[in-house]
Design a protein around this motif. Structure first.
Motif, PDB file in Angstrom:
ATOM      1  N   ALA A 280       6.565 -34.970  -2.945  1.00  0.00           N
ATOM      2  CA  ALA A 280       6.714 -34.454  -4.303  1.00  0.00           C
ATOM      3  C   ALA A 280       5.948 -35.326  -5.299  1.00  0.00           C
ATOM      4  CB  ALA A 280       8.194 -34.383  -4.685  1.00  0.00           C
TER       5      ALA A 280
ATOM      6  N   VAL B 269       2.779 -34.210  -7.725  1.00  0.00           N
ATOM      7  CA  VAL B 269       2.763 -34.395  -9.180  1.00  0.00           C
ATOM      8  C   VAL B 269       1.429 -35.002  -9.620  1.00  0.00           C
ATOM      9  CG1 VAL B 269       3.781 -35.689 -11.090  1.00  0.00           C
ATOM     10  CG2 VAL B 269       5.263 -34.531  -9.449  1.00  0.00           C
TER      11      VAL B 269
ATOM     12  N   ALA C 251       9.422 -26.321  -4.430  1.00  0.00           N
ATOM     13  CA  ALA C 251       9.988 -27.021  -5.586  1.00  0.00           C
ATOM     14  C   ALA C 251      11.481 -26.754  -5.704  1.00  0.00           C
ATOM     15  CB  ALA C 251       9.273 -26.579  -6.863  1.00  0.00           C
TER      16      ALA C 251
ATOM     17  N   THR D 160      14.610 -29.434  -5.307  1.00  0.00           N
ATOM     18  CA  THR D 160      15.659 -29.542  -6.323  1.00  0.00           C
ATOM     19  C   THR D 160      17.040 -29.496  -5.677  1.00  0.00           C
ATOM     20  OG1 THR D 160      14.215 -28.439  -7.921  1.00  0.00           O
ATOM     21  CG2 THR D 160      16.555 -28.519  -8.442  1.00  0.00           C
TER      22      THR D 160
ATOM     23  N   SER E 271      17.695 -32.750  -3.885  1.00  0.00           N
ATOM     24  CA  SER E 271      17.965 -33.821  -4.848  1.00  0.00           C
ATOM     25  C   SER E 271      19.385 -33.723  -5.390  1.00  0.00           C
ATOM     26  CB  SER E 271      16.954 -33.752  -5.999  1.00  0.00           C
ATOM     27  OG  SER E 271      15.633 -33.913  -5.532  1.00  0.00           O
TER      28      SER E 271
ATOM     29  N   ALA F 239      18.201 -36.746 -15.083  1.00  0.00           N
ATOM     30  CA  ALA F 239      17.061 -36.527 -14.180  1.00  0.00           C
ATOM     31  C   ALA F 239      17.183 -35.188 -13.463  1.00  0.00           C
ATOM     32  CB  ALA F 239      16.968 -37.667 -13.174  1.00  0.00           C
ATOM     33  N   LEU F 240      18.389 -34.855 -13.025  1.00  0.00           N
ATOM     34  CA  LEU F 240      18.599 -33.594 -12.311  1.00  0.00           C
ATOM     35  C   LEU F 240      18.426 -32.393 -13.241  1.00  0.00           C
ATOM     36  CD1 LEU F 240      21.629 -34.607 -10.087  1.00  0.00           C
ATOM     37  CD2 LEU F 240      19.294 -34.174  -9.322  1.00  0.00           C
TER      38      LEU F 240
ATOM     39  N   LEU G 150      14.703 -31.956 -13.758  1.00  0.00           N
ATOM     40  CA  LEU G 150      14.074 -31.369 -12.574  1.00  0.00           C
ATOM     41  C   LEU G 150      14.376 -29.873 -12.492  1.00  0.00           C
ATOM     42  CD1 LEU G 150      12.535 -31.638  -9.896  1.00  0.00           C
ATOM     43  CD2 LEU G 150      14.708 -32.292  -8.819  1.00  0.00           C
TER      44      LEU G 150
ATOM     45  N   VAL H 292      11.409 -26.989 -12.899  1.00  0.00           N
ATOM     46  CA  VAL H 292      11.153 -26.070 -11.783  1.00  0.00           C
ATOM     47  C   VAL H 292      11.426 -24.628 -12.209  1.00  0.00           C
ATOM     48  CG1 VAL H 292      11.932 -25.390  -9.474  1.00  0.00           C
ATOM     49  CG2 VAL H 292      11.527 -27.795 -10.001  1.00  0.00           C
TER      50      VAL H 292
END
Length: 329
Positions: free
Chosen positions: A249, A253, A275, A279, A282, A297-298, A301, A305
């Motif tokens: 990932a 990027v 993607a 996610t 994660s 952060a989540l 993300l 996405v």
């Protein structure tokens, strides 16, 4: 392009001509939308995202799969030679695997509503995926292909088996799920080095194919989720595979300037499911190993996405509306 008769309606010949060029990679659409739906579902329990978002997206993915499937059935009746050419094509044929993967994702979406229906859909998806896998391996053995055709989409029909355990374990098919995980993982170990060698030594991917590099993220992301489902936890195995997904990932990027230069094509859908799968992985890792910075952060993300998949969806609808989607490749 579609032509009009004197009444302003598309003529039958124009409709058939357009249908002849219906892209087989359209089956990546329900894959991407379904993956995003599962990501929002997971986010609902981990970061308290709105639960309705995942359900609406899953219904949209299921509807898209049905419409695209029926369109290809009609294409098979009217232009069977065109569909046969796609299934024999060294690159486009790989997207046949998206048909069965989409069906498995829809099965996962049906689990909260009806386990018997979900089980039937899952078994149908698994059976179809195995048939497609046999077809692809057979073609590799009987029709040796140029190195230039060894592209990331080849992972879809072969490594896609690692997706099945995510739902199979929940439905009680534990033994079969372990077998499918092993099959997908071993094929990944055999096929991905061939693709990486082709990418490293050339020829370079055409600009329209560059977005398919994102497919390299799918096997480690999905594999980590599948192993979590099979082992009922996030232990060393899933964490190790997730670490590889995180590395891939990060590399993707850094390739953003390369991806920006790629003109629109169905290959843009190559961004979507990988993607979404990353996610989900994660979210699951953060849920079992929480840290103070995980929540923002989540959310970032998930929203990035989601925005990306929305942009790809709008670009696809625009291409369909303008008639560019149903043109010879």
């Amino acid at each position: 392009m579609v032509t009009l008769d004197h009444s302003g309606a598309p003529t039958e010949g124009a409709q058939q001509g357009s249908l002849r060029h219906l892209p087989l990679p359209l089956f990546a659409v329900p894959m991407g939308l379904g993956g995003l739906a599962l990501a929002w579902r997971e986010a609902g329990s981990v970061i308290q995202a709105p639960a309705i978002a995942g359900e609406v997206l899953m219904a949209t993915a299921a509807a898209a799969w049905v419409v695209i499937f029926l369109a290809h059935v009609l294409r098979a009746f009217r232009h069977h030679e065109a569909l046969a050419a796609d299934l024999m094509h060294p690159i486009r044929s790989a997207f046949a695997g998206a048909i069965s993967i989409g069906l498995m994702i829809i099965a996962g979406g049906a689990i909260p509503y009806s386990v018997p229906i979900a089980s039937a859909l899952w078994l149908a998806g698994v059976a179809l995926h195995l048939v497609i896998g046999v077809w692809i391996v057979r073609s590799l053995l009987l029709s040796p292909r140029d190195a230039a055709t060894l592209t990331p989409p080849l992972l879809i029909p072969l490594v896609g088996n690692v997706l099945a355990p995510i739902f199979g374990a929940k439905l009680g098919f534990l033994t079969l799920s372990w077998m499918l995980f092993g099959l997908g993982a071993l094929l990944w170990l055999m096929v991905q080095p061939l693709i990486l060698q082709r990418l490293a030594t050339g020829p370079a991917l055409p600009a329209k194919m560059r977005p398919t590099l994102a497919i390299l993220l799918a096997p480690p992301a999905v594999g980590s989720i599948a192993l979590m489902a099979l082992t009922n936890g996030v232990g060393p195995g899933p964490l190790g595979i997730y670490a590889l997904a995180a590395l891939v990932a990060a590399v993707l990027v850094t390739l953003w300037p390369v991806f920006r230069s790629a003109p629109f094509a169905m290959s843009w859908w190559g961004y979507t499911f990988p993607a979404a799968a990353f996610t989900i992985a994660s979210l699951k890792v953060a849920d079992h190993h929480p840290m103070s910075w995980h929540l923002p952060a989540l959310w970032l993300l998930l929203l990035v996405v989601s925005a990306m998949i929305l942009l790809v969806s709008l670009a696809t609808l625009r291409a369909l509306w303008s008639g560019h989607l149903l043109q010879p490749e």
